[in-house]
Scaffold this active site. Sequence first.
Site, PDB file in Angstrom:
ATOM      1  N   ARG A 181     -40.786 -44.628   8.182  1.00 61.88           N
ATOM      2  CA  ARG A 181     -40.434 -44.080   6.869  1.00 61.88           C
ATOM      3  C   ARG A 181     -41.563 -44.141   5.838  1.00 61.88           C
ATOM      4  O   ARG A 181     -41.821 -43.144   5.159  1.00 61.88           O
ATOM      5  CB  ARG A 181     -39.149 -44.730   6.335  1.00 61.88           C
ATOM      6  CG  ARG A 181     -37.933 -44.508   7.252  1.00 61.88           C
ATOM      7  CD  ARG A 181     -37.705 -43.023   7.516  1.00 61.88           C
ATOM      8  NE  ARG A 181     -36.593 -42.758   8.412  1.00 61.88           N
ATOM      9  CZ  ARG A 181     -36.720 -42.256   9.638  1.00 61.88           C
ATOM     10  NH1 ARG A 181     -37.917 -41.989  10.143  1.00 61.88           N
ATOM     11  NH2 ARG A 181     -35.661 -42.020  10.379  1.00 61.88           N
ATOM     12  N   ASP A 237     -28.603 -31.043   8.916  1.00 60.07           N
ATOM     13  CA  ASP A 237     -28.617 -31.527   7.534  1.00 60.07           C
ATOM     14  C   ASP A 237     -29.870 -31.126   6.778  1.00 60.07           C
ATOM     15  O   ASP A 237     -29.781 -30.594   5.676  1.00 60.07           O
ATOM     16  CB  ASP A 237     -28.451 -33.052   7.500  1.00 60.07           C
ATOM     17  CG  ASP A 237     -27.046 -33.461   7.903  1.00 60.07           C
ATOM     18  OD1 ASP A 237     -26.104 -33.072   7.181  1.00 60.07           O
ATOM     19  OD2 ASP A 237     -26.893 -34.130   8.938  1.00 60.07           O
ATOM     20  N   SER A 272     -25.684 -40.615  16.510  1.00 60.35           N
ATOM     21  CA  SER A 272     -26.756 -40.325  15.577  1.00 60.35           C
ATOM     22  C   SER A 272     -28.005 -41.035  16.096  1.00 60.35           C
ATOM     23  O   SER A 272     -28.006 -42.247  16.292  1.00 60.35           O
ATOM     24  CB  SER A 272     -26.375 -40.845  14.195  1.00 60.35           C
ATOM     25  OG  SER A 272     -27.523 -40.928  13.405  1.00 60.35           O
ATOM     26  N   ASP A 309     -32.599 -45.731   5.224  1.00 59.60           N
ATOM     27  CA  ASP A 309     -33.719 -44.794   5.161  1.00 59.60           C
ATOM     28  C   ASP A 309     -33.897 -44.178   3.776  1.00 59.60           C
ATOM     29  O   ASP A 309     -35.011 -43.957   3.319  1.00 59.60           O
ATOM     30  CB  ASP A 309     -33.560 -43.703   6.226  1.00 59.60           C
ATOM     31  CG  ASP A 309     -33.883 -44.235   7.619  1.00 59.60           C
ATOM     32  OD1 ASP A 309     -34.630 -45.229   7.705  1.00 59.60           O
ATOM     33  OD2 ASP A 309     -33.392 -43.669   8.604  1.00 59.60           O
TER      34      ASP A 309
HETATM   35  N1  ARG Z   1     -30.512 -49.171  11.382  1.00 59.75           N
HETATM   36  C1  ARG Z   1     -31.838 -48.797  11.711  1.00 59.75           C
HETATM   37  C2  ARG Z   1     -32.731 -48.931  10.505  1.00 59.75           C
HETATM   38  O1  ARG Z   1     -32.238 -48.955   9.413  1.00 59.75           O
HETATM   39  C3  ARG Z   1     -31.949 -47.466  12.366  1.00 59.75           C
HETATM   40  C4  ARG Z   1     -31.308 -46.314  11.689  1.00 59.75           C
HETATM   41  C5  ARG Z   1     -31.627 -45.124  12.483  1.00 59.75           C
HETATM   42  N2  ARG Z   1     -30.915 -43.941  12.215  1.00 59.75           N
HETATM   43  C6  ARG Z   1     -30.093 -43.328  13.092  1.00 59.75           C
HETATM   44  N3  ARG Z   1     -29.651 -42.176  12.788  1.00 59.75           N
HETATM   45  N4  ARG Z   1     -29.745 -43.878  14.205  1.00 59.75           N
HETATM   46  O2  ARG Z   1     -33.922 -49.019  10.618  1.00 59.75           O
END
Ligand code: ARG
Length: 399
Positions: free
Chosen positions: A97, A16, A177, A126
């Site tokens: 982040r 991506d 993922s 994110d």
């Molecule tokens: N749900 C978690 C958060 O918002 C982790 C998201 C992580 N991304 C992934 N591709 N698994 O902090």
Amino acid sequence: MGRAKKVVLAYSGGVDTSVCIPYLKQEWGVEEVITLAADLGQGDELEPVREKALKSGASESLVADVKDIFIKDYAFPAIQANALYENRYPLGTALARPLIAKILVEAAAKYGADAIAHGCTGKGNDQVRFDVSCTALNPNLKILAPAREWGMSREETIAYGERCGIPAPVKKSSPFSIDKNLLGRSIEAGTLEDPANEPPEEIYEMTKAIADTPNEPEYLEIGFQKGLPTTINGTSKNPVELIEQLNQIVGNHGIGRIDMIENRLVGIKSREIYESPAMVVLINAHRDLESLTLTADVSQYKRGIEETYTKLVYNGLWYSPLKAALDAFIQQTQERVSGVVRLKLFKGNATIVGRWSDNSLYTPDLATYGAEDQFDHKAAEGFIYVWGLPTRIWAQSNK
Ligand code: ARG
């Protein structure tokens, strides 16, 4: 006229973010894309990632080793705040982040870019964390999120990339993922999308299956100074070392797996698997040491602060005035939180079995049931008379 002239793109080396490079240039008229990959201890080789960005059309490909800042300035304050989202998730992804946003904004200033870009879709947390953090740090920057608008499926994205000379992933890419860094791994999608399905063993990397963990318990002592972890079994460790070693020690006993249904900021419930060995144990140990060293009122009041703090971080408000104010409160409370917590690691459990501190508020001659007891039992009577007075008056007027 394109949407921006010069863009700094948050880059991971995945399909991506790679496709974002030609897409920004061809579809959105961006003249120059500079990529930035952050080394957060995810364990990937970053030199190939750096080269891939250049092959995909980036004019400049930056790699920033931010492991140390990540632990010191982002993870450690979260430990002091005992931050567990919905009581369980130690925020491994969420904490990274705002740091990535910070280095993106710094690179934009250095290279004279007028926009920041990232590869997040429109469904997750994110995107919110990146957008809000970048805006907080420089409200004049534009934020571009191609994957939020392009509407391509996975296959279409790969095909688009191939037309631009970006090779399709060689190994059949994982159906899951995964986001990972020093604080742990966040795993979603694939068979995990059905909350009834047991997570397959193969998704875990940092934690052993219980069947494979040692058959003898192991003791672990974590030392804290003003709420910050500083020693393992009496030996001083720098922050990154400490997290790496704890991940090893604790993960070896199968500790730190979390399987939860989580409420995202965008309103969706999602099924998430985490493995976060060091953070889970550090937060439990830290909270225990607080119970020894903080007064009852500070300790109880802090619970509410912690919950608000955790939600702010999860919801992308790391750089917000409320977060800064809560930080000040939390820092003030940590002054006396120094000491050692002893844990017993065994078959998926880290049980706290002892704690001690020079600042302990535990008073043996008041707590004891033995002959040394110094507590004035008679004083309790007067206390209870006054304490119970409103209830007695209420009961009398009620009968
Ligand atoms: N749900 C978690 C958060 O918002 C982790 C998201 C992580 N991304 C992934 N591709 N698994 O902090």
